[in-house]
Write an enzyme that holds these catalytic residues in place. Structure first.
Site, PDB file in Angstrom:
ATOM      1  N   ALA A   1      -5.257  -4.617   4.683  1.00 52.27           N
ATOM      2  CA  ALA A   1      -6.670  -4.271   4.909  1.00 52.27           C
ATOM      3  C   ALA A   1      -7.551  -4.699   3.743  1.00 52.27           C
ATOM      4  CB  ALA A   1      -6.802  -2.758   5.122  1.00 52.27           C
ATOM      5  N   HIS A   2      -6.970  -4.822   2.551  1.00 55.25           N
ATOM      6  CA  HIS A   2      -7.810  -4.974   1.354  1.00 55.25           C
ATOM      7  C   HIS A   2      -8.461  -6.351   1.252  1.00 55.25           C
ATOM      8  CE1 HIS A   2      -4.409  -7.074  -0.648  1.00 55.25           C
ATOM      9  NE2 HIS A   2      -5.329  -7.538  -1.453  1.00 55.25           N
TER      10      HIS A   2
ATOM     11  N   CYS B   1      -3.874 -12.726  -8.668  1.00 57.96           N
ATOM     12  CA  CYS B   1      -3.687 -11.297  -8.805  1.00 57.96           C
ATOM     13  C   CYS B   1      -3.417 -10.852 -10.226  1.00 57.96           C
ATOM     14  CB  CYS B   1      -2.560 -10.823  -7.910  1.00 57.96           C
ATOM     15  SG  CYS B   1      -3.066 -10.829  -6.210  1.00 57.96           S
TER      16      CYS B   1
END
Lengths: 389, 389
Positions: A204-205, A326
């Site tokens: 979802a992020h 990331c």
């Protein structure tokens, strides 16, 4: 605080207000525990909401309701896909898996963990655009191969693999195929009725949904074992407290992504790339010009450090990322740029711009204008710039 | 919808409005990815908020900032504690672990997973109140024992173990000690400077915090290996996207729990127990009268099915749970009630009431009045009731 132009990977993590509104009743009213089925009606209401969210997310992939499980995010989904298949098939069928060299960390490091446990892992080469070498893939497959994991859209350079071709090859050899679609889910079409893929990681992020919730598509009949022990939640494939607000928010986030929005992102992305190439000399586009996720632009600026560019853009209120998506903090050169044949300088001079729903075309133009100034100044003072002379 | 009196385990999962307010800036403003340290200032702001939340949660346990990591919830925390220690010490020191018989599922089933991998697991007996047998524990420990996992407050019957005594025994034998404090965190004191415990599972969902976030206290120097592969987040002990709103919400939730609130919960709990015993014949209190978490009451009503009670209470707008806290759906008799020596009938006639911040003393009184009527009617019609005659 003055306006900040988020064009790093956070751009897509800004929650959509409509997502929060969808979650709200499950924070304050129907906050039951979904698994308390017997007992009271609100438990059933909560569970129904969760199953509805599950069904809608499954449908986004062309899957059935019972082929989609919720996890805590894409890292867990990929850990489960890889370690779960290894656990189910390692002893029975074989201990060989294949992943591409440019996978995101959850896939890469899950594979390395299996290596330490006696599995053989091959790290498949990719070409200059990041496409996997299909011939090499075919040659690497043996009777012992149980899983191939090749991502859909790359986390740094956006390259979108041809899953249909890879899947067909795997299917032909009777090998399970997992794809990490964290950065492509709803942004690029992926229909499991057409693409022979057995496991798909989503989150979802990356689409303005809540953090802490992801999912894994698991094709019916796929051999996989649970890795998170606890209760019997998620068809007994993932123990742990149901996150109903998260599930509902995730489904809402997926619903809010439209074809029109993806077209708009693609236009902004192409505008940025075009303006950079028009205005700034000595640049390289990392990834493929068209076969890339709509939200991603990754560009190397020769003779400058990506870190310096991001710091200077920050002073102008623009947030972008360097190298690895990331974990900029590590300051290690990106394994993705290295994978596509880039050297140390190319990796360190690369900037990743990620667009989201809340970015505008004006921002795209402003970012390139600022980039132009920043890169020009940096090249004047940089020792790398001097090397050029 | 008419008012619902939540007194099942969902009571504590209703989000506090103040928690949502604390999370809000991290949904819509400072939504950066915490690990993008180099690059831009909002990344640093987001990271600082996360580290502040970490520090405040660590302080709740008397721990240092770098002894607390975030996970997706208590299930993951307990999986990490047990499997992570097994991974770190299994080959080096030994393959024996000890857990109590009445642990929650993440601990119990993580232990069973290890058994399948060649570990020896002992399931420690408990007495009629749920207290572990200290003599048996001492006898079970061998040179091979690497971990003892015994919960703080039980998930169903609320019994609070004497962690200081258990911890001292483990420390004396050089064995690591993990406790699952999911149902006691902030509700019962636990200070790792006084209690020799090495690993503590905690969660936000039991204290009106967000779902999808938990934590694990890891004492400095504890031998533990990562189980969730991904980036280098959480001191390289847990890969996966940082959940900054979740972390901030968790810290806020912990801050909102007060000594006064815990006293109020205890008073409501005692009122319920006292009124039930005054008004309803043939009942048993499951767990210890005083050594129990403030929010928990668990009572067996002879000659009736817990399922019937919950269904009838539901018609009066009251939500309670039967038997097993987390998975009534399974309809299996509670392993906790069995563990304390209860038979099948006692397990199936048990009702668990869990109180939260939003329950009132009036509700407590109303619930018992309703229970009295419901149980009386059910006993009239129940075949179990007829057996009594």
């Amino acid at each position: 605080m003055e306006k900040v132009y988020y064009m790093d990977n956070a751009a897509a993590t800004r929650l959509d207000e409509a997502v929060l509104e969808a979650m709200r009743p499950f924070f304050f009213e129907t906050y039951s525990v979904a698994t308390s089925e017997f007992g009271y009606s609100l438990g059933i209401e909560a569970r129904d909401a969760m199953e509805d969210a599950r069904g809608r997310l499954a449908t986004c992939l062309g899957a059935d309701h019972d082929e989609f499980i919720f996890t805590s995010g894409s890292a867990e989904s990929s850990n489960l896909a890889i370690k779960g298949v290894a656990k189910a098939l390692g002893e029975k069928k074989g201990k060989h898996i294949i992943v591409s060299k440019i996978e995101d960390f959850p896939v890469l490091y899950s594979a390395r963990t299996l290596e330490k446990q006696g599995f053989k892992v091959d790290y498949l080469n990719v070409d200059e655009f990041g496409f996997v070498d299909m011939e090499a893939l075919e040659k690497l497959m043996t009777e012992e191969t149980i899983l191939v994991s090749i991502q859909h859209g790359n986390q740094e350079i956006g390259t979108v693999q041809d899953l249909e071709k890879i899947g067909a090859l795997c299917r032909g050899k009777g090998v399970l195929f997992h794809t990490d679609a964290t950065h492509s889910f709803t942004r690029m079409p992926l229909d499991v009725r057409k693409v022979p893929v057995d496991l798909v990681t989503v989150s979802a992020h990356t689409i303005h949904g809540p953090k802490g919730i992801g999912g894994l598509y698991i094709r019916k009949g796929t051999a996989i074992s649970k890795i998170m022990d606890g209760g019997f939640q998620e068809f007994d494939l993932r123990g742990g407290m149901d996150n109903i607000p998260g599930a509902v928010g995730f489904a809402k986030a997926a619903e809010l992504v439209t074809v029109e929005e993806n077209r708009r992102l693609r236009e902004m992305r192409d505008k940025i790339i075009q303006l950079v190439f028009d205005q700034i000399p000595d640049v390289i586009l990392n990834g493929h010009p068209s076969q890339r996720t709509p939200q991603n632009a990754n560009i190397t600026f020769h003779y400058v450090e990506g870190e310096s560019i991001t710091l200077h853009l920050d002073m102008h209120g623009i947030a972008v990322s360097t190298g690895s998506a990331c974990f900029s903090r590590s300051l290690e050169a990106s394994h993705v740029i290295a994978g596509i044949g880039g050297d140390h300088e190319r990796a360190h001079g690369s900037i990743r711009l990620t667009l989201g729903r809340f970015n505008t075309m004006d921002e795209a133009v402003f970012v390139v204008e600022t980039l132009n100034k920043v890169v020009e100044n940096l090249r004047k003072i940089s020792p790398l710039g001097k090397e050029k002379e």
